[in-house]
Write an enzyme that holds these catalytic residues in place. Structure first.
Site, PDB file in Angstrom:
ATOM      1  N   SER A 406       0.819  -1.211   0.000  1.00 35.29           N
ATOM      2  CA  SER A 406       0.000   0.000   0.000  1.00 35.29           C
ATOM      3  C   SER A 406       0.854   1.262   0.000  1.00 35.29           C
ATOM      4  CB  SER A 406      -0.866   0.063   1.253  1.00 35.29           C
ATOM      5  OG  SER A 406      -1.638  -1.087   1.389  1.00 35.29           O
ATOM      6  N   HIS A 427      -1.141  -2.512  -7.246  1.00 30.66           N
ATOM      7  CA  HIS A 427      -1.830  -2.150  -6.009  1.00 30.66           C
ATOM      8  C   HIS A 427      -3.339  -2.245  -6.215  1.00 30.66           C
ATOM      9  CE1 HIS A 427      -2.982   1.092  -2.882  1.00 30.66           C
ATOM     10  NE2 HIS A 427      -2.936  -0.093  -2.319  1.00 30.66           N
ATOM     11  N   GLU A 439      -3.745   0.333  -9.269  1.00 36.77           N
ATOM     12  CA  GLU A 439      -2.615   1.239  -9.505  1.00 36.77           C
ATOM     13  C   GLU A 439      -1.437   0.389  -9.958  1.00 36.77           C
ATOM     14  OE1 GLU A 439      -2.882   5.157  -6.623  1.00 36.77           O
ATOM     15  OE2 GLU A 439      -2.121   3.334  -5.736  1.00 36.77           O
ATOM     16  N   ASN A 477      -3.293   6.578  -1.948  1.00 39.17           N
ATOM     17  CA  ASN A 477      -3.108   6.594  -0.499  1.00 39.17           C
ATOM     18  C   ASN A 477      -2.308   7.810  -0.031  1.00 39.17           C
ATOM     19  OD1 ASN A 477      -4.629   4.375  -0.007  1.00 39.17           O
ATOM     20  ND2 ASN A 477      -2.928   2.929   0.119  1.00 39.17           N
TER      21      ASN A 477
END
Ligand code: 3HC
Ligand code: NAI
Length: 698
Positions: A406, A427, A439, A477
């Site tokens: 992450s 991701h 991602e 994130n």
């Protein structure tokens, strides 16, 4: 004749074949060609006209690229009226997707035949508009108000068999659209079938439109187009004439055409198609992927394995122990049972996947033959490095080695192998077999064909894949950390988590940030805060402890039944946890903060501006290639309201100078958090927008 519509004469029938690849959008050339074709057929004394599309589809709609530009004649509504008014018998033969303006042309034809695989629909509301070429007036006349409202307010694609039952089409027949259309037109001529104009049919029976309007508005979470479309259908029932109903449709259509929501939704449409178009992938072939490995079968590993299995890819899943492997299989079985229940797979497919396609393993040798491995073990750099060193030892040359981390540094993970060119971040978002976003994190040494392989895998798993560079949290994130911090600051200064969540769901987010934390598990944020504190916070950074106190008491959100909200078994959603307010009050007192009130507008503005500022940094640093890549990440991974187009589209529509002014004003109270992004300053100085950057990259 225009090249976009070919004219041919077969006996008494004039054939108009649209030829405007890829989807026969009804751009100005096609409209001109259709008009000229009808006029020529009438002048030449044909008895019938057949309209169909060459290539993969009948008309898939108006040409969306023309929206917002000066309209060119003939306009679609007038063209549809002209087709309908023709004294000749007009037949449309449908295949592929007859959508929007496409279905409206079909509805202004006198008869409609379709191949069994054809789909029809009026998806305009998903672009922030409503059917503007008679769809709201003609569809209720053939299908009834209830079915028309359903199709128009949801925009759903309806299969030919259902369209036949609804009366939207007259006949379904297998074959080539030109051939079945010709045969049907001849059959109608031979039987002396009358010209049948939908616009001349009686107005349909009304329903309680006010009630439908309210219900649709509520369901849209702030999206206007479906509700406004209800009023247009109402006009089909209540306007004194068809022409007056059409005028009302036009008026409402133009209102929506001018709206920011239309701009946002059309931006989203093109952005999600642009994310996969990367210069670095031109002419680069992906590596073949026939079987994959997944390491770690927890929440993410099981979800990723499920997504791959559902896409027909055999999976070898590696866990630490036999027990953990079987627990992972149970998780996958649970996911597959859900897919079975929703009709995504048959019982037979379900059973075959579990018995033949999934292998469990506890030793790395099982991965020696796979083409691609995705690691989804604990979020710990040392553990990840050990895993990649072992993969380097056993995987065949050319295997793609992917991490689902992450936040962690993919370059550092790649350096644990002797083949960093094969290492990439893939991701996924939780639940990985449901969420559409992927991602694709490209590290310094990742080879272009490995990037291409990531995109090819994303396509196969039906994901929307976005390229990201390496930084703490990549695109999504990283931006989340910033706007989440902004929310924490507002809590310290006086807003409650519940007010913030409500203000943001009213803005259109699927959930507010505190409800999201409860869903993800408060332990995740706690671990990140502990890690960051251990690394040493900048002395200027504001910190808060109220959420830690919840975790210390064992409250991790939904999974423990309590977090910011209290969750009762069997009930959807939670109710505010009153203890949270006491914890916040204690935190404020300890920091000497006197709370103040926040309006909902201020909450939304600060939250959004913090998001935009971080997003501008992400683009400026090249972590995202274009502003539209950020927009797609937020739309698909973070519940951002699609009708606002994404944070950077929103910023353009708000005006960048005002956003920069706010950041500068707020930096007077906290000049560490509110540091303007250099890219934002540059754009404002140059009088340019994020969309200008998107265009530069085309
Ligand atoms: N106008 C302009 N371009 C369009 C288009 C349209 N209506 N529909 C699709 N395209 C373009 C796409 O941008 C894409 O271009 P690209 O290759 O340069 O990226 C290309 O056509 C192929 O599209 P997809 O990649 O989406 O192909 P798929 O096969 O996956 O899907 C489709 C085909 C189902 C037709 C899908 O493209 C779609 O849903 N299109 C939009 C349909 C629609 O909303 N129609 C209503 C338009 S509004 C209208 O008609 C107003 C009227 O009421 C007045
Ligand atoms: P999890 O704790 O649910 O699962 C991790 C699994 O890995 C466990 O089943 C564990 O037994 C197994 N494991 C640990 N070390 C292993 C090893 N050396 N070999 C084989 N198996 C091993 O964790 P989760 O949530 O699935 O996260 C996994 C990764 O995905 C983390 O890097 C996380 O940051 C990332 N991620 C998590 C998301 C989420 O929402 N949970 C979203 C996107 C990424």
């Amino acid at each position: 004749m225009s090249e976009a519509v070919e004219y041919e004469r077969i006996g008494d029938i004039a054939v108009l074949a649209a030829n405007n690849p890829p989807v026969n959008a009804l751009g100005v050339d096609v409209r001109r060609g259709l008009l000229a074709g009808i006029e020529r057929a009438e002048a030449e004394g044909a008895k019938a006209v057949l309209i169909y599309g060459k290539g993969r589809t009948y008309f898939a709609g108006a040409d969306i690229r023309e929206f917002g530009k000066p309209p060119q004649e003939p306009w679609l509504p007038g063209l549809c009226d002209r087709i309908e008014a023709s004294p000749l018998l007009v037949v449309s033969a449908l295949h592929g997707t007859a959508l929007g303006g496409g279905l409206e042309v079909a509805l202004s034809s006198h008869y409609r035949i379709a191949v069994p695989s054809a789909k029809v629909g009026l998806p305009e509301v998903n672009l922030g508009i409503l059917p503007g070429a008679g769809g709201t007036q003609r569809l209720p006349r053939v299908a009834g108000v209830e079915a028309a409202l359903d199709m128009i307010t949801t925009g759903r694609h309806v299969r030919a068999d259902e369209a036949l039952k609804l009366g939207v089409i007259d006949k379904v027949q297998d074959g080539d659209p030109r051939e079945i259309g010709l045969a049907y037109a001849q059959e109608l001529l031979d039987s002396g079938a009358p010209r049948r104009a939908v616009g001349e049919m009686p107005a349909p029976d009304p329903v309680d439109f006010d009630a439908v309007y309210e219900a649709v508005l509520k369901k849209g979470r702030g999206q206007l187009s479906p509700a406004v479309a209800v009023r247009a259908v109402q006009a089909a029932c209540e306007a004194p004439s068809f022409a007056e109903g059409m005028a009302r449709e036009r008026e409402l259509f133009m209102q929506l055409m001018e709206s920011d929501q239309r701009k946002g939704l059309i931006h989203a449409f093109f952005a999600e198609r642009a994310v996969g178009k990367l210069p670095e992938l031109k002419g680069v072939e992906p590596r073949p992927v026939h079987q994959i490995g997944v390491i770690g079968g927890g929440t993410m590993g099981a979800g990723i394995a499920t997504a791959a299995l559902l896409a027909g890819l055999p999976v070898t899943l590696l866990e630490m122990t036999q027990e953990a492997a079987h627990a992972a299989k149970d998780r996958i079985a649970g996911n597959l049972a859900g897919a079975l229940k929703r009709g995504k797979i048959s019982q037979q497919q379900h059973d075959a996947i579990l018995s033949d396609q999934l292998q469990l393993a506890t030793g790395y040798d099982a991965l020696s033959a796979v083409d691609l491995v995705i690691e989804a073990v604990f979020e710990d750099m040392d553990v990840k490095k050990q895993v990649f060193a072992q993969l380097d030892a056993v995987c065949k040359p050319g295997a793609v080695l992917a991490t689902n981390t992450s936040y962690l540094d993919v370059n550092e993970i790649a350096a644990a192998t002797k083949r960093p060119q094969d290492v990439i971040g893939l991701h996924f978002f939780s639940p990985a077999h449901v969420m559409k976003l992927l991602e694709i994190v490209v590290a310094d040494k990742t080879a272009p064909e490995v990037v291409a392989t990531g995109f090819a895998l994303g396509h196969r798993l039906k994901k929307v894949s976005v390229r990201a560079g390496v930084c703490d949290g990549f695109i999504g994130n990283r931006i989340l950390s910033t706007y989440r911090t902004c929310a924490d600051h507002m809590v310290l200064d006086g807003a409650s988590p519940f007010q913030i969540d409500k203000a943001l769901t009213d803005f259109g987010f699927a959930m507010g940030p505190f409800a999201v934390s409860d869903l993800a598990g408060l332990d995740i944020g706690w671990a990140v805060r502990k890690r960051k504190r251990a690394e040493g916070l900048d002395p200027r950074a504001r910190d808060s402890s109220y959420a830690d106190k919840l975790c210390e008491a064992g409250h991790f959100g939904q999974k423990t039944g309590k977090g910011f909200y209290v969750y009762e078994k069997g009930k959807r959603g939670g109710t505010p946890n009153p203890e949270v307010l006491d914890l916040i009050a204690a935190d404020r007192a300890a920091q000497g903060i006197t709370p103040r009130t926040f309006t909902d507008d201020e909450i939304v503005r600060r939250y959004m501006v913090s998001m935009v500022n971080e997003a501008a940094k992400v683009v400026g640093e090249g972590i995202a290639r274009r502003p539209l890549d950020v927009d797609v990440v937020l739309l698909y991974g973070y519940g951002f309201p699609r009708y606002r187009g994404g944070p950077l589209k929103w910023a353009d529509l708000q005006g960048l100078p005002g956003i920069l002014d706010d950041i500068r004003a707020w930096s007077a109270e906290d000049d560490y958090f509110w540091q303007p992004a250099p890219l934002l300053e540059k754009l404002v100085a140059e009088g340019r927008s994020f969309d200008d950057l998107n265009k530069d990259a085309e």
